[in-house]
Enzyme design. Structure first.
Site, PDB file in Angstrom:
ATOM      1  N   LYS A  42     -34.003 -15.061   0.981  1.00 12.59           N
ATOM      2  CA  LYS A  42     -33.574 -13.109   1.694  1.00 12.59           C
ATOM      3  C   LYS A  42     -34.412 -12.426   1.486  1.00 12.59           C
ATOM      4  CE  LYS A  42     -33.055 -11.324  -3.333  1.00 12.59           C
ATOM      5  NZ  LYS A  42     -32.244 -11.414  -4.584  1.00 12.59           N
ATOM      6  N   TYR A 289     -55.379  12.992   6.405  1.00 15.12           N
ATOM      7  CA  TYR A 289     -54.615  14.494   7.000  1.00 15.12           C
ATOM      8  C   TYR A 289     -54.566  15.034   5.045  1.00 15.12           C
ATOM      9  CZ  TYR A 289     -52.303  12.284  11.157  1.00 15.12           C
ATOM     10  OH  TYR A 289     -52.286  11.766  11.628  1.00 15.12           O
TER      11      TYR A 289
HETATM   12  C1  LIG Z   1     -32.587 -12.027  -5.692  1.00 13.82           C
HETATM   13  C2  LIG Z   1     -31.441 -13.124  -6.422  1.00 13.82           C
HETATM   14  C3  LIG Z   1     -32.563 -14.333  -6.891  1.00 13.82           C
HETATM   15  C4  LIG Z   1     -33.394 -14.226  -7.204  1.00 13.82           C
HETATM   16  O1  LIG Z   1     -34.428 -13.469  -7.971  1.00 13.82           O
HETATM   17  P1  LIG Z   1     -35.704 -13.777  -8.363  1.00 13.82           P
HETATM   18  O2  LIG Z   1     -36.414 -12.242  -9.612  1.00 13.82           O
HETATM   19  O3  LIG Z   1     -36.900 -13.331  -7.442  1.00 13.82           O
HETATM   20  O4  LIG Z   1     -36.077 -14.940  -8.807  1.00 13.82           O
HETATM   21  C5  LIG Z   1     -31.370 -15.091  -8.081  1.00 13.82           C
HETATM   22  N1  LIG Z   1     -29.915 -14.842  -7.175  1.00 13.82           N
HETATM   23  C6  LIG Z   1     -29.924 -13.311  -7.291  1.00 13.82           C
HETATM   24  C7  LIG Z   1     -28.125 -13.909  -7.171  1.00 13.82           C
HETATM   25  C8  LIG Z   1     -30.322 -12.938  -6.454  1.00 13.82           C
HETATM   26  O5  LIG Z   1     -29.775 -11.696  -6.000  1.00 13.82           O
END
Ligand SMILES: *Cc1c(COP(=O)(O)O)cnc(C)c1O
Length: 409
Positions: A42, A289
């Site tokens: 993701k 800035y």
């Molecule tokens: C993002 C996510 C993961 C992975 O989490 P990490 O802490 O990056 O390993 C696993 N399961 C779900 C449902 C997630 O949303």
């Protein structure tokens, strides 16, 4: 990326180390076996760049987890183009009916995060498809998923049997709320009990209605996979750790306790920028800035054409350092939309007018700037630092592409 508005960003680039990714996968497999290793892709592969890193991610994992239909279909398109075997693939995010149909056609499993998903049954039937679904149990995160107490009301009483020609329950999952921020896993144990309660209710419904039992159970992300052995089950959904970053300091402390020794995780991503200008400002000059930095002495300054537009947090002004020829160069003044200024007076052998390369994130000689350091300077977590690296930054993949591992059925 040739659009004129991305010109400045062309001077900055991200390097992705495929060998580091493969080493992380090996290290994680050694910890979680016999559970299979899933990779979470993701957020454009946690900001690393899915398009660039997919061949490597695909090769080192048994299952891929996407959050959107687009990510999953991109994996299927790449597999077809590359002649790669189809990985088991699951979309954990919310979907429209059209997306559920497209995913079922592409042999991608989907998550039932609420009963709304059942409304995709007529469209699936019409298309002659059977979607593989994983039932998400909300065991205490409060995000998607059915409460264990509501599961029977939602899916029992023939609800699953009525859609059995369009949906096949393959898996059951949950997601932890509080495994990273603690060294005592009390809430995770509570969630595991709630998950078992939900999984049992689902198993009973399937048995009562003569439907096949669930094939796969998965609950652990990186932290739980590392520190909570009973959470590993059939697959561990590894995100951050696969990319070579620790979920948190607490996870690292717990892992040392639970595993005896720490697995070596190597950051996959590094980030560099070529300077726009190196010049000397006389003592007394104000910089940036808001004039928040004043040079106490004649100061050699490097102007770096990268800023918060490119994912370098504005919070890093007057706090961070970058690396130049193995030396720390403090960021002076505020981070701007497209520029950062740093003090390179301490870098030996530099002259005004030189072009230099600065390491924003990564290693240079004996010095390293980690995503955790940037996160601490910006008062956030490493997840956010990498996930916000924008798509317009150029990605280069280095290191041997690992051989595809066979996926057990
Ligand atoms: C993002 C996510 C993961 C992975 O989490 P990490 O802490 O990056 O390993 C696993 N399961 C779900 C449902 C997630 O949303």
């Amino acid at each position: 990326m040739d659009e004129p508005w991305a010109r400045g960003a062309r001077s900055a680039w991200i390097t992705l180390d495929a060998s580091a990714l493969a080493a992380n996968a090996r290290a994680l497999r050694a910890v979680v076996a016999p559970a299979r290793l899933g990779g979470v892709i993701k957020g454009d592969a946690y900001g690393h760049g899915l398009a660039a890193l997919l061949p490597a991610l695909h090769a080192v994992t048994d299952v891929l987890y996407a959050i959107t239909a687009g990510e999953a279909l991109a994996v299927r398109r790449w597999e077809a183009a590359a002649g790669a075997p189809r990985r088991e693939l699951l979309v954990i995010g919310a979907l429209t009916v059209e997306e559920v149909v497209a995913l079922a056609r592409a042999d991608v499993a989907v998550v039932l995060g609420d009963v709304g998903l059942l409304q995709a049954a007529p469209a699936l039937r019409e298309a002659g498809l059977v979607a593989a679904i994983h039932v998400h149990v909300d065991s205490g995160l409060g995000r998607e998923g059915l409460s264990p107490d509501d599961l029977r009301a939602a899916l029992g009483g023939g609800a699953l049997a009525r859609v059995a020609d369009a949906m096949r329950v393959e898996g059951v999952l949950t997601h932890f709320a509080d495994t990273e921020d603690v060294t005592e896993q009390a809430y995770a144990h509570y969630q595991l009990a709630r998950f078992e309660h939900g999984a049992r209710a689902l198993a009973e419904i399937l048995a009562e209605e003569g439907l096949p039992p669930v094939r796969v159970r998965h609950v652990a992300a990186s932290a739980a996979g590392l520190v909570l052995p009973q959470s590993r089950m059939d697959v561990v959904r590894a995100g951050i750790a696969l990319y070579g970053l620790w979920p948190s300091r607490e996870t690292r402390i717990s892992a040392r306790q639970v595993l005896g020794a720490l697995p070596t995780l190597r950051p996959v991503l590094s980030w560099r920028v070529r300077s726009q200008l190196v010049k000397t400002l006389p003592a007394g000059s104000d910089v940036g800035y808001g004039c928040t930095h004043r040079c106490l002495r004649d100061t050699r300054v490097a102007v770096l054409p990268v800023g918060y537009f490119d994912g370098y947090p504005r919070a890093l002004g007057n706090r961070a350092h970058v690396l130049v020829r193995g030396h720390r160069a403090p960021v002076i003044g505020r981070v701007m939309m497209n520029h950062v200024l740093c003090d390179v007076s301490g870098v030996p052998g530099l002259a005004d007018g030189d072009e230099i390369e600065a390491v924003l994130l990564g290693q240079d000689g004996d010095e390293t700037v980690t995503a955790d350091m940037i996160a601490a300077w910006a008062d956030t977590i490493a997840y956010e630092i990498v996930a916000r690296l924008p798509a317009h930054l150029r990605r280069e993949v280095r290191g041997a592409l690992p051989e595809s591992v066979p996926t057990p059925a």
